[in-house]
Each structure stands twice: as C-alpha cells, then as structure tokens.
Design a protein around this motif. Structure first.
Motif, PDB file in Angstrom:
ATOM      1  N   THR A   1      32.562  39.809  50.205  1.00 48.33           N
ATOM      2  CA  THR A   1      33.897  40.397  50.142  1.00 48.33           C
ATOM      3  C   THR A   1      34.091  40.953  48.739  1.00 48.33           C
ATOM      4  N   ALA A   2      35.050  41.849  48.610  1.00 48.78           N
ATOM      5  CA  ALA A   2      35.318  42.427  47.295  1.00 48.78           C
ATOM      6  C   ALA A   2      35.731  41.349  46.307  1.00 48.78           C
ATOM      7  N   ASP A   3      36.627  40.472  46.718  1.00 49.17           N
ATOM      8  CA  ASP A   3      37.125  39.442  45.805  1.00 49.17           C
ATOM      9  C   ASP A   3      36.014  38.485  45.378  1.00 49.17           C
ATOM     10  N   SER A   4      35.191  38.055  46.335  1.00 52.17           N
ATOM     11  CA  SER A   4      34.117  37.124  46.018  1.00 52.17           C
ATOM     12  C   SER A   4      33.066  37.774  45.120  1.00 52.17           C
ATOM     13  N   ALA A   5      32.739  39.035  45.399  1.00 48.13           N
ATOM     14  CA  ALA A   5      31.737  39.733  44.583  1.00 48.13           C
ATOM     15  C   ALA A   5      32.203  39.872  43.140  1.00 48.13           C
ATOM     16  N   VAL A   6      33.456  40.243  42.948  1.00 50.89           N
ATOM     17  CA  VAL A   6      33.997  40.400  41.593  1.00 50.89           C
ATOM     18  C   VAL A   6      34.033  39.048  40.884  1.00 50.89           C
TER      19      VAL A   6
ATOM     20  N   GLY B   1      26.006  44.649  37.165  1.00 48.22           N
ATOM     21  CA  GLY B   1      27.129  45.273  37.846  1.00 48.22           C
ATOM     22  C   GLY B   1      27.012  45.078  39.343  1.00 48.22           C
ATOM     23  N   LEU B   2      27.931  45.695  40.077  1.00 43.97           N
ATOM     24  CA  LEU B   2      27.918  45.589  41.533  1.00 43.97           C
ATOM     25  C   LEU B   2      27.290  46.827  42.162  1.00 43.97           C
ATOM     26  N   ASN B   3      26.670  46.598  43.300  1.00 45.27           N
ATOM     27  CA  ASN B   3      26.227  47.658  44.198  1.00 45.27           C
ATOM     28  C   ASN B   3      27.121  47.540  45.438  1.00 45.27           C
ATOM     29  N   PRO B   4      28.276  48.243  45.443  1.00 48.32           N
ATOM     30  CA  PRO B   4      29.260  48.046  46.507  1.00 48.32           C
ATOM     31  C   PRO B   4      28.878  48.778  47.789  1.00 48.32           C
TER      32      PRO B   4
ATOM     33  N   THR C   1      38.703  50.030  45.476  1.00 47.73           N
ATOM     34  CA  THR C   1      39.540  49.840  44.292  1.00 47.73           C
ATOM     35  C   THR C   1      39.154  48.583  43.517  1.00 47.73           C
ATOM     36  N   LYS C   2      38.774  47.536  44.237  1.00 39.85           N
ATOM     37  CA  LYS C   2      38.411  46.279  43.579  1.00 39.85           C
ATOM     38  C   LYS C   2      37.010  46.295  42.971  1.00 39.85           C
ATOM     39  N   THR C   3      36.063  46.961  43.645  1.00 37.23           N
ATOM     40  CA  THR C   3      34.666  46.816  43.236  1.00 37.23           C
ATOM     41  C   THR C   3      34.133  47.936  42.360  1.00 37.23           C
ATOM     42  N   LEU C   4      34.614  49.170  42.560  1.00 39.02           N
ATOM     43  CA  LEU C   4      34.003  50.284  41.835  1.00 39.02           C
ATOM     44  C   LEU C   4      34.191  50.223  40.326  1.00 39.02           C
ATOM     45  N   PRO C   5      35.255  49.577  39.801  1.00 39.79           N
ATOM     46  CA  PRO C   5      35.308  49.437  38.339  1.00 39.79           C
ATOM     47  C   PRO C   5      34.139  48.639  37.771  1.00 39.79           C
ATOM     48  N   HIS C   6      33.433  47.909  38.633  1.00 41.15           N
ATOM     49  CA  HIS C   6      32.349  47.038  38.183  1.00 41.15           C
ATOM     50  C   HIS C   6      30.975  47.523  38.663  1.00 41.15           C
ATOM     51  N   ALA C   7      30.912  48.714  39.262  1.00 37.61           N
ATOM     52  CA  ALA C   7      29.678  49.177  39.888  1.00 37.61           C
ATOM     53  C   ALA C   7      28.762  49.884  38.897  1.00 37.61           C
ATOM     54  N   ASN C   8      27.461  49.615  39.025  1.00 35.86           N
ATOM     55  CA  ASN C   8      26.475  50.348  38.233  1.00 35.86           C
ATOM     56  C   ASN C   8      25.406  50.996  39.112  1.00 35.86           C
ATOM     57  N   TYR C   9      25.523  50.851  40.416  1.00 36.01           N
ATOM     58  CA  TYR C   9      24.604  51.461  41.387  1.00 36.01           C
ATOM     59  C   TYR C   9      25.332  51.453  42.714  1.00 36.01           C
TER      60      TYR C   9
ATOM     61  N   GLU D   1      38.677  43.958  55.546  1.00 35.59           N
ATOM     62  CA  GLU D   1      39.564  44.500  54.526  1.00 35.59           C
ATOM     63  C   GLU D   1      39.443  46.022  54.540  1.00 35.59           C
ATOM     64  N   SER D   2      40.501  46.724  54.214  1.00 35.40           N
ATOM     65  CA  SER D   2      40.438  48.185  54.204  1.00 35.40           C
ATOM     66  C   SER D   2      39.407  48.657  53.190  1.00 35.40           C
ATOM     67  N   TRP D   3      38.742  49.760  53.531  1.00 37.61           N
ATOM     68  CA  TRP D   3      37.731  50.268  52.607  1.00 37.61           C
ATOM     69  C   TRP D   3      38.366  50.726  51.301  1.00 37.61           C
ATOM     70  N   GLU D   4      39.609  51.232  51.368  1.00 35.53           N
ATOM     71  CA  GLU D   4      40.283  51.649  50.150  1.00 35.53           C
ATOM     72  C   GLU D   4      40.470  50.475  49.183  1.00 35.53           C
ATOM     73  N   SER D   5      40.837  49.325  49.738  1.00 40.40           N
ATOM     74  CA  SER D   5      41.017  48.133  48.923  1.00 40.40           C
ATOM     75  C   SER D   5      39.695  47.682  48.315  1.00 40.40           C
TER      76      SER D   5
END
Length: 277
Positions: free
Chosen positions: A152-157, A169-172, A192-200, A185-189
């Motif tokens: 999930t986005a929350d758990s990954a972050v 970083g995350l690979n979302p 928004t939660k994961t892409l600030p932390h993504a590197n791939y 969970e909505s893809w928009e949510s």
C-alpha cells in the motif's frame, strides 16, 4: 542473448531493464558479465536498472539466499555500470497462481500484518542492501507489490522512512495494485503519496470493471493510454513532485514487446519537451 536484445532494439528501444526473469546478472561469472556488457554496447543499448523479481529478503524459505543474491546483483550492477537496482518483497508464484490465465486472480503469499519482528527484519535487510549499494555507487528502488510491506502507499512510505537511507527510493508500480480484484485505494491518492519518494517507475495499466451490486471486480492488462489509470495525469503529478527517474514500460499478454513500445511512444507524447541547451 544478443538475438533477444536485438529484438528490443528493433522495437525502437535504446535502454533496457535487465530484469532477472530473463537473465540473472547476480549469478553471472565476471567473464559472462563482461560478455553482457559488450553485447549491450554492440546492439546499442544502455541499462538504467536491474530488477530483481520475487526475491524477497524476508521470504520464510529463501530469505537468506535472496539476501545473498541481492548483494550479488548490486555488485553486478556496479560492474556493468548500471546505476540502480530495483528489489521487492514479493515471493514466487504459487502452483495455484501458475495454473490460471492471470496469476493475480488467485491470492498469493502475504507478509504478516502487524508482525513487528518481521517488519524490523525487512527494514534491517533492506538497509543492509542500501548501504552496500551506496558503497559501490548504486541506488536502490523498492517495488510496490500487493500483500507485502510495500503493498500500500502508506506502508511503502513508512518502510522507506524506517530504512532511512538517501540512496533508496520507491518504485511505485501502480499496475501491481490496481489489478487486484478487490477494493483499492484510488490511484490518484497512491500517486500523491508515493511519487515524492520515487526514484524509478515500472509503468503498466489494466482495465478494471466493477459491479458493486453483485460484488464483482474484474481486471485485465491494457495499454497505458487505455486503462484505468490516467498516466497523463499521474506523470504530471510525478513531475510536479520532482520525479526524474527512468520509466520501465511493461505489459502482460500478447505481444508484450510491441505493446511496451507503444507505451513508450505514449509516454514520449505526454512528457513535456525539455528546453534545448
């Protein structure tokens, strides 16, 4: 090796993710690694990443072996000049998953929810990989996948925060989550939660049909521009958060290489043009 890579070139690609479902760089002898490097150069491909798939370092059976393999993969990346290794916590498909058309329609292995000891083990082992990667100039990316601590986005972050390393970083991979035939969970949510932390970013899309009255949810692979996620909007959100990593286009079923090539062209159409130097 060369023939397969040439097919990738013929489909219009200049980069390739050395996914270990095809070839395991971490298990190649130095001479074979050099052969791989030479073959990539000969056909005109560069590799922005190696993805180690279904090699969970907390797998209850193979976790220790997977940890050692992941270390070897990081060393292979450094030897090849590949700047990033993507890893995850998903495990091998079960026999039941292998027996059906789409494996995600059958429940697979799950990381134990609320197990603090197992969570700590994941953090510790992934941090160990991160430190090794940093020592050889490689980044680490954590691939999101259903029913894992990256599911999930929350758990990954939260997992990323606990690892607390600058080269991780995350690979979302949204496709791994939106294809689940259950409420999500909505893809928009998630973006928004994961892409600030993504590197791939592994990118693929799915059709998603829901009939709440009958409790039916069905999914199947789709080209990026046609599926459930609006990648036009998702990419805009990602760029607004400063994402500057590589995209790895994926697709299941049919002529996956050709659909991936079409996905590449779709991305090129929607990405803003870079100002000329």
């Amino acid at each position: 090796m060369g023939e397969t890579l040439q097919e990738v070139v013929d489909a219009g690609f200049t980069e390739v993710d050395l996914t270990d479902g095809w070839l395991r760089p971490g298990d190649l002898a130095p001479t074979r690694l050099e052969e791989l490097r030479a073959t990539l150069a000969k056909v005109g491909l560069t590799a922005p990443a190696i993805s180690a798939i279904r090699r969970s370092v907390i797998d209850p059976v193979d976790g220790d072996d997977n940890l050692a393999y992941s270390h070897r993969t990081i060393d292979a990346a450094a030897a090849l000049g590949v700047p990033l290794v993507s890893v995850g916590l998903h495990r091998p498909l079960t026999p039941e998953q292998q027996s059906v058309l789409w494996f995600w329609t059958v429940p697979g292995p799950k990381d134990p929810v609320g197990d603090k000891e197992m969570w700590h083990k994941a953090v510790t082992r992934l941090r160990e990989l991160a430190d090794h990667a940093a020592s050889v100039g490689v980044e680490l990316s954590l691939e999101m996948y259903e029913d894992t601590y990256l599911g999930t986005a929350d758990s990954a972050v939260a997992l990323l925060a606990d690892i607390d390393r600058d080269n991780v970083g995350l690979n979302p991979d949204l496709g791994n989550l939106i294809r689940m035939q259950r409420s999500i969970e909505s893809w928009e949510s998630m973006v928004t939660k994961t892409l600030p932390h993504a590197n791939y970013w592994h990118v693929k899309n799915y059709y998603r049909v829901e009939d709440p009255a009958k409790g039916i949810i069905l999914t199947s692979p789709a080209p990026m521009e046609s599926g459930f996620v609006s990648y036009r909007q998702a990419v805009k959100i990602a760029l607004a958060y400063g994402f500057n990593g590589a995209f790895c286009v994926e697709h299941y079923g049919g002529d996956g290489l050709s659909v991936s090539a079409a996905n590449r062209e779709y991305l090129r159409r929607i990405l803003p043009e870079r100002p000329s130097a």
